[in-house]
Enzyme design. Structure first.
Site, PDB file in Angstrom:
ATOM      1  CB  CYS A   2     -22.981 -22.208 -30.241  1.00 13.49           C
ATOM      2  SG  CYS A   2     -22.232 -20.586 -29.940  1.00 13.49           S
ATOM      3  CB  ILE A  53     -15.937 -16.961 -29.635  1.00 17.94           C
ATOM      4  CG1 ILE A  53     -16.045 -18.445 -29.232  1.00 17.94           C
ATOM      5  CG2 ILE A  53     -14.619 -16.674 -30.337  1.00 17.94           C
ATOM      6  CD1 ILE A  53     -14.952 -18.942 -28.351  1.00 17.94           C
ATOM      7  CG  ASN A  75     -22.098 -24.599 -34.235  1.00 21.05           C
ATOM      8  OD1 ASN A  75     -21.187 -24.144 -33.571  1.00 21.05           O
ATOM      9  ND2 ASN A  75     -22.055 -25.810 -34.769  1.00 21.05           N
ATOM     10  CB  ILE A 291      -0.868 -34.845 -27.062  1.00 19.86           C
ATOM     11  CG1 ILE A 291      -1.975 -34.100 -26.349  1.00 19.86           C
ATOM     12  CG2 ILE A 291      -0.877 -36.309 -26.638  1.00 19.86           C
ATOM     13  CD1 ILE A 291      -1.942 -34.212 -24.843  1.00 19.86           C
ATOM     14  N   GLY A 364      -4.087 -27.478 -37.982  1.00 20.56           N
ATOM     15  CA  GLY A 364      -3.547 -27.580 -39.339  1.00 20.56           C
ATOM     16  C   GLY A 364      -4.377 -28.450 -40.257  1.00 20.56           C
TER      17      GLY A 364
END
EC number: 6.3.5.4
Length: 631
Positions: A2, A53, A75, A291, A364
């Site tokens: 958040c 969440i 948060n 990616i 990771g």
């Protein structure tokens, strides 16, 4: 995950305009696209942007106790919230929601500020205690989640998850801090104990700050610190078993979510280990994403594909252009302060890809810092051995002379670039390591600054921060000291800032199981030989994961995200580099020697030197100065 923001009048309980808090939270709306909330009372205003969440229906914030004597805006995630909740319920506490946020309220009521020691997670929160007329600001142990604050002229303290949240308040003065510019030019990021906007402070990793109405603003207090002072005496086999157990627990605790969850997968040791343990714990295929680049030398998708097949993950790959410099303005917006780690570009792209299918992704991050995985750790370890063999009276003049005489060969193969190695061997270990983690060396920075900038710095040198951290580290060995400095400076300032801003930019929650504080403490107790063995870092972690991962994944050279910035500034970005030395924001600061910048850009274009990273730094600084100060 958040975004939080708020206002606390520390002198007197002046009214807080809710619209002002709304403007602050709206500025960070990307961090919480699923909802928003504001709570105000005399002298206090708390705001929240929510990315749902846990407990999607009942976790709205700011959250208050029924009598509104305690209110929190939060948060992050507390991974052990169910365990802490059971303990609190056994003590008579009654919960109205299933969220981890409510655990903070009840935990504070039960244990006071000691409650933070019971929370396992990544978090930044502000808790208002009406009975004490106090606001308590808290940041997690490793600094995964950010929290910035600043005093204002009206006697209030404002706070927010990002600098742009503070900038939304009209009373925040916008003046650049020249020492932060020096820090940025040295490291490529602005460390946690500095800010480009003068007067703004960042709560440090593992710190709390208690603000009490009617009392002066005190200093932040450190409630947790990593220590390398002790050594484990367990056998190598026992250490392997303990490590796997800790990693397994850390991964499983971070798989708790009420929304789709997945993982980043590069095909390296760290992300592959996380995916392996996720697959072991999951009853369904783990969602992974990678990616790739359209330049073969930069592309790791083949390794990621192997891991995906090995663990039967639901895998997605996207190939992007290595020339992805079109994201520069997006990066400048989300980082606020200048940030020159060019791996932020592919990090943004992998977060963007992950967000198409999941709301939470495990990464990771953290293993290199914990287990000595960077090449500079090996160089430091080897260099200290050599320093110990040669008396200082011989070493300093010998290697100092070689360093001065040896040509600076940016164009040469890495093994022939000995100038910096000689110069580092002439220094003590802390000075040498401080130089090795930098981007633009001190001598080059001095050539770029005007006399006015040099005077304004008043002797401030960015490297002194690293030197002090290493010399004062709770440690036994030079490698310990280097890792301690990385964990307390580089990790929160660069790695975690990058992951937080780029994931939050697309409304994705990134979780770092390898940054579990118990796992980090375990790693800090390892004998040096279990971290570095021969020319290999992360030795114990690789041995422990041999049961899960192929040898060529475990022991191949580390790549990481690479971007061809040097080529960009000899091609499509050559004009931007030249513009920095012209009528730019940097030019209007009168802090930089524009002729020196122009020479660096020209030498780079001509191939006489490699100033790609320097030019990238200057372009990102230019954009931040223009955005933050209107220069």
């Amino acid at each position: 995950m958040c975004g939080i923001a708020g206002i606390f009048h520390i002198e007197t309980a002046k009214p807080v305009d809710p619209a002002r808090v709304v403007r602050m939270t709206d500025a960070i709306a990307h961090r919480g696209p699923d909802g928003s909330g504001v709570w105000t009372a005399p002298g206090i205003g708390l705001g929240h942007r929510r990315l749902s969440i846990i407990d999607l229906g009942g976790g709205a914030q700011p959250m208050a106790t029924p009598d509104e004597s305690l209110v929190v805006t939060f948060n992050g995630e507390i991974y052990n919230f169910a365990e802490v909740r059971r303990e609190l319920e056994a003590k008579g506490h009654r919960f109205r929601t299933g969220s981890d946020t409510e655990v903070i309220l009840h935990g504070y009521r039960q244990w006071g500020e000691d409650c933070v020691h019971r929370f396992d997670g990544m978090f930044a929160f502000a808790l208002y205690d009406a009975h004490a007329n106090a606001l308590w600001l808290v940041r997690d142990r490793l600094g995964v989640k950010p929290l910035l604050y600043a005093p204002l002229s009206d006697g209030s303290i404002i706070f927010a998850s990002e600098l742009k949240g503070l900038l939304a308040h009209p009373l925040l003065r916008r003046e650049p801090d020249v020492t932060a510019i020096e820090d940025y030019m040295a490291y490529g990021y602005v460390p946690d104990d500095a800010c480009l906007v003068a007067g703004v402070r960042k709560l440090g990793a593992g710190e709390t700050l208690r603000l009490v109405r009617g009392q002066p603003v005190g200093k932040a207090q450190r409630y947790w610190n990593i220590s390398f002072a002790d050594r484990s005496s367990n056998s190598p086999q026992a250490l392997e078993e303990e490590l796997v157990s800790l990693m397994r627990a850390a991964v499983r605790s971070r798989m708790v979510a009420d929304v789709p969850l997945g993982a980043f997968l590069s095909g390296g040791v760290d992300s592959s280990s996380v995916v392996a343990l996720m697959a072991e714990a999951s009853g369904q295929a783990v969602k992974t994403c990678t990616i790739g680049f359209d330049v073969a030398a930069l592309d790791e998708t083949a390794y990621a594909d192997r891991i995906a097949r090995r663990f039967a993950t639901d895998h997605r790959t996207r190939i992007v252009s290595a020339d992805d410099y079109g994201l520069i303005d997006t990066l400048a917006y989300h980082f606020d302060e200048p940030f020159a780690d060019a791996s932020a570009l592919p990090t943004y792209r992998v977060c963007e890809l992950a967000r198409e299918n999941v709301t939470v992704a495990l990464s990771g991050d953290g293993a290199d810092e914990a287990f000595a995985g960077y090449r500079r750790h090996r160089f430091q370890h080897q260099g200290e051995k050599l320093r110990a063999l040669i008396p200082e009276a011989v070493r300093r003049p010998l290697f100092g002379t070689l360093g001065r005489l040896y040509p600076k060969a940016d164009w040469a193969p890495r093994g022939l670039r000995a100038k910096s190695t000689f110069l580092e061997l002439a220094q003590d270990g802390a000075e040498a390591y401080a130089a090795s983690v930098g981007v633009t060396p001190h001598a080059l920075r001095q050539k770029l600054y005007t006399p006015g900038m040099a005077a304004a710095l008043a002797g401030h040198r960015a490297e002194d921060r690293y030197v002090a951290a290493m010399r004062n580290a709770p440690a036994r060995d030079p490698l310990d000291r280097a890792q301690y400095a990385d964990m307390t400076i580089w990790l929160p300032g660069d790695i975690l800032t990058k992951t937080d801003r780029m994931s939050m930019a697309v409304g994705l929650e990134a979780r770092e199981p390898l940054l579990d504080h118990r796992l980090m403490a375990f790693a800090a107790r390892l004998p040096v030989g279990q971290r570095i063995r021969g020319n290999s870092g992360k030795y114990l972690m690789k041995k422990a994961m041999e049961a899960y991962l192929p040898q060529d994944i475990l022991y191949r050279p580390k790549m990481g995200f690479v971007t061809p910035i040097s080529e960009w500034f000899r091609g499509p970005l050559a004009g931007q580099a030249s513009a920095v030395a012209g009528g730019s924001a940097i030019a209007r600061t009168d802090l930089f020697d524009l002729k020196a910048i122009a020479r660096a850009a020209a030498d780079h274009r001509a191939g006489l030197a490699d100033h790609g990273r320097l030019l990238w730094q200057l372009v990102m600084l230019e954009k931040s100065l223009a955005r933050l100060f209107g220069l």
